[in-house]
Scaffold this motif. Sequence first.
Motif, mmCIF file in Angstrom:
data_model
loop_
_atom_site.group_PDB
_atom_site.id
_atom_site.type_symbol
_atom_site.label_atom_id
_atom_site.label_comp_id
_atom_site.label_asym_id
_atom_site.label_seq_id
_atom_site.Cartn_x
_atom_site.Cartn_y
_atom_site.Cartn_z
ATOM 1 N N UNK A 1 48.965 37.187 36.725
ATOM 2 C CA UNK A 1 47.780 36.083 36.257
ATOM 3 C C UNK A 1 46.775 36.985 35.308
ATOM 4 N N UNK A 2 47.067 38.152 35.261
ATOM 5 C CA UNK A 2 46.127 39.051 34.489
ATOM 6 C C UNK A 2 46.597 40.513 34.756
ATOM 7 N N UNK A 3 46.392 41.169 33.431
ATOM 8 C CA UNK A 3 46.690 42.487 33.419
ATOM 9 C C UNK A 3 45.863 43.293 34.124
ATOM 10 N N UNK A 4 45.991 44.614 34.499
ATOM 11 C CA UNK A 4 45.151 45.581 35.168
ATOM 12 C C UNK A 4 43.730 45.812 34.382
ATOM 13 N N UNK A 5 42.665 46.207 34.949
ATOM 14 C CA UNK A 5 41.309 46.259 34.421
ATOM 15 C C UNK A 5 41.084 46.882 33.014
ATOM 16 N N UNK A 6 41.872 48.057 32.950
ATOM 17 C CA UNK A 6 41.846 48.984 31.752
ATOM 18 C C UNK A 6 42.514 48.286 30.427
ATOM 19 N N UNK A 7 43.427 47.694 30.806
ATOM 20 C CA UNK A 7 44.087 46.645 29.751
ATOM 21 C C UNK A 7 43.296 45.770 29.535
ATOM 22 N N UNK A 8 42.881 44.866 30.337
ATOM 23 C CA UNK A 8 41.923 43.569 29.891
ATOM 24 C C UNK A 8 40.647 43.903 29.258
ATOM 25 N N UNK A 9 40.061 45.243 29.547
ATOM 26 C CA UNK A 9 38.952 45.534 29.095
ATOM 27 C C UNK A 9 39.268 46.032 27.710
ATOM 28 N N UNK A 10 40.350 46.741 27.439
ATOM 29 C CA UNK A 10 40.517 47.132 25.885
ATOM 30 C C UNK A 10 40.819 46.175 25.039
#
Length: 299
Positions: A125-134
């Motif tokens: 549903x969503x990528x891990x936080x570090x990827x989403x933030x970048x």
Amino acid sequence: MKIDVRKSMVLAMATSILLIGTAGNVSAHESAGDIKVQTHESVAQLDAKYSKKVMKAVGEALGINPESPELETTLNQLPKIKVLEYYLASFGKKLKGNEIRRAVDEVFEIDLNYVSKKDYGSKLSIYPGSIMESLRVSLKEEQDSTKKDERIMNMSKNEVMDRYLKEYDYVLSGSEVNVLINQIFGVNLAGISGLEGKQLAINSKGQWIVKSDRDLFILESSLDDVDVSIYAGLHFEQLTGSNELPVSLITKLTALGFEYKEEQQVLYYKNPNGESVPDAFKGQLIGILLGTIAEEYAK
């Protein structure tokens, strides 16, 4: 006492492996003909584990003459994950996405471009936080903004990787690259490397990820990694004279939630929440399979 030692080795391996995202909507019995055929630089290279280009780059990193027979022996003893790290280091300090994907194909014979094109891999549903933030920053949003998350999740995996790398100025270590590939493509290269020679085949994302002529069992899952199937390999049938799965394996995997389909001789599991099977479950599954091989079939 011999079996106890094997068990401890298997448990240690299972802890470090935490698998791969495996794939194939149909079983490899049906999909093998559709699997992408890997090609090599020349007929002479068919028997070599790596291309001359990979061997030359790794040889230089290790200080071994590319023409020396010692190089091929050394490379054959190195885990593939280490070969990849040496090879990536030869590309220079900055690594572009296309270079990483090409290197993975050359060392592991896994085509990440194909995975991205077909949109195979983990159903998230969503990528891990570090990827989403970048990725949010790459789209001119604040790190904690969710305005463009839907757009991010609709991007090809290649684009996600390329945007992430750009945000880090293309400077990632080999271990960071391995983590990134697993998070985006659902391909755990360290886990795959650890399965070499363990007589367990993996059919994943339209490709053979791990395969040999001595494989006893085949592990395969749907393209979105929600469904998992286990069945006997050809070597198992040659060894036992049957494709019937061992009772011990059936007992352990049905306790894990698998359904035993006796007519097809397949153990089948579908994640009830409709999401990709988590790494912890995969690691447990791999541990059971390797344990069965070590305890009942290793010679």
